[in-house]
Design an enzyme around this catalytic site. Structure first.
Site, PDB file in Angstrom:
ATOM      1  CD  GLN A   1      16.370  69.110  22.740  1.00 41.06           C
ATOM      2  OE1 GLN A   1      17.232  69.751  23.328  1.00 41.06           O
ATOM      3  NE2 GLN A   1      16.275  69.131  21.414  1.00 41.06           N
TER       4      GLN A   1
ATOM      5  CG  MET B   1      20.482  67.042  20.565  1.00 39.76           C
ATOM      6  SD  MET B   1      18.887  66.576  21.230  1.00 39.76           S
ATOM      7  CE  MET B   1      18.029  66.119  19.752  1.00 39.76           C
TER       8      MET B   1
ATOM      9  CB  VAL C   1      23.345  71.072   4.730  1.00 36.66           C
ATOM     10  CG1 VAL C   1      24.164  70.189   3.808  1.00 36.66           C
ATOM     11  CG2 VAL C   1      24.172  72.271   5.184  1.00 36.66           C
TER      12      VAL C   1
ATOM     13  CG  HIS D   1      25.200  68.224  13.112  1.00 39.59           C
ATOM     14  ND1 HIS D   1      24.716  66.971  12.809  1.00 39.59           N
ATOM     15  CD2 HIS D   1      24.316  68.769  13.983  1.00 39.59           C
ATOM     16  CE1 HIS D   1      23.594  66.760  13.465  1.00 39.59           C
ATOM     17  NE2 HIS D   1      23.324  67.820  14.174  1.00 39.59           N
TER      18      HIS D   1
ATOM     19  CD  GLU E   1      28.816  66.600   4.560  1.00 36.44           C
ATOM     20  OE1 GLU E   1      29.232  67.767   4.540  1.00 36.44           O
ATOM     21  OE2 GLU E   1      29.565  65.618   4.649  1.00 36.44           O
TER      22      GLU E   1
HETATM   23  O1  PAF Z   1      19.236  71.385  17.499  1.00 35.57           O
HETATM   24  C1  PAF Z   1      19.610  70.522  18.317  1.00 35.57           C
HETATM   25  O2  PAF Z   1      20.283  69.548  17.997  1.00 35.57           O
HETATM   26  C2  PAF Z   1      19.210  70.670  19.781  1.00 35.57           C
HETATM   27  O3  PAF Z   1      17.925  71.159  19.911  1.00 35.57           O
HETATM   28  C3  PAF Z   1      20.207  71.506  20.604  1.00 35.57           C
HETATM   29  C4  PAF Z   1      20.242  72.947  20.125  1.00 35.57           C
HETATM   30  C5  PAF Z   1      21.589  70.905  20.529  1.00 35.57           C
HETATM   31  C6  PAF Z   1      19.774  71.529  22.073  1.00 35.57           C
HETATM   32  O4  PAF Z   1      19.736  70.249  22.623  1.00 35.57           O
END
Ligand code: PAF
Length: 284
Positions: free
Chosen positions: A61, A30, A179, A37, A35
């Site tokens: 979500q 999102m 992390v 990601h 770090e």
């Molecule tokens: O973990 C996240 O950032 C979100 O839940 C995802 C998996 C990108 C889905 O929107």
């Protein structure tokens, strides 16, 4: 690195990579990359020939009283970081591309029973339906061989693994460790909300998990006692309010009394208004 906003262009680009016999890795995010990601991206790059990452703040979500409108966004900064991490294509669709009919008018959802109404699902009804639905859409758009997620979102990982297995999706879910900042705070895009003394107070999540780990290493197997120790530690922090502290079976997220198998110790704690999660995986 190419930035792509449209589904058709993304599909055409991945098709070209496939025609060149490349394997495709995918890191859905999102945005507001940290770090955590980037570690997913570095690993995905090593394990695949072609790497797609997505940045999409998924309205489906977020609950009505949650932080969708103010969720941190910075595409320019994210694009630089993703490129440095080896991403070949950054997919950043606008909301109307992902939900042309509007999120209120969706007919089709991916909804898992049982494991989604526990832990975070209790406090965030509809959250995992939103995650499972958008991840299915993203998998259908990207068609990856491998998709990468962080262990920090332990329940999300379990939900997505079950979804892939039960719906026979052609993708392998890879899960990488949490992390942490040098002082132990788990990396999260929401950490930017922590102000002044809240940043220090947020350490109570990690510190209480460390205490739980110490008890486990000393041979303690009484889940109630470990849970109480964690809760007491968190309650001593005046800026912290517990959402939940749970010790659950790793397969079905049911609370356990005595620890005999792999368990997940999962916490959700509000520091002021900032809701943080953290967890510890204990394998016997
Ligand atoms: O973990 C996240 O950032 C979100 O839940 C995802 C998996 C990108 C889905 O929107």
């Amino acid at each position: 690195m190419k930035i792509i906003n449209s589904i058709s262009e993304l599909k055409a680009t991945v098709k070209q990579a496939r025609q060149a016999d490349m394997t495709v890795g995918f890191v859905p995010t999102m945005g507001y990359l940290h770090e955590g990601h980037l570690s997913l991206m570095y690993t995905a790059k090593k394990e695949n020939d072609f790497l797609v990452a997505s940045i999409f703040v998924n309205p489906l979500q977020f609950g009505p009283s949650e932080d969708y409108a103010v969720y941190p966004r910075d595409l320019e900064r994210d694009a630089k970081l993703a490129e440095q991490a080896g991403v070949d294509v950054l997919f950043a669709p606008p909301e109307a591309e992902m939900y042309p009919q509007g999120v209120q008018n969706m007919n089709t959802y991916v909804d898992l029973k049982g494991i989604t109404d526990k832990l975070c699902g209790k406090q965030r009804p509809g959250h995992f339906r939103g995650v499972a639905t958008v991840v299915t859409k993203l998998f259908n758009i990207v068609g990856p061989d491998y998709a990468y997620f962080g262990q920090k979102d332990a329940q999300q990982v379990l939900v997505l693994k079950k979804m892939v297995q039960e719906l026979n999706m052609n993708v392998v879910i890879r899960v990488l460790p949490i992390v942490r900042e040098v002082d132990g705070l788990a990396m999260s895009s929401r950490n930017v909300y922590l102000e002044g003394p809240q940043r220090q107070a947020a350490l109570v999540l990690y510190n209480s998990l460390c205490q739980a780990q110490k008890l486990l290493q000393q041979g303690q197997r009484n889940a109630g006692l470990i849970r109480d120790t964690i809760s007491q530690l968190i309650s001593q922090q005046p800026l912290a309010t517990i959402d939940y502290v749970e010790i659950v079976d790793l397969q079905n997220l049911q609370p356990v009394e005595v620890i005999t198998d792999a368990v997940l110790i999962a916490l959700a704690v509000k520091i002021g208004k900032v809701r943080l999660i953290d967890n510890l995986l204990w394998e016997e």
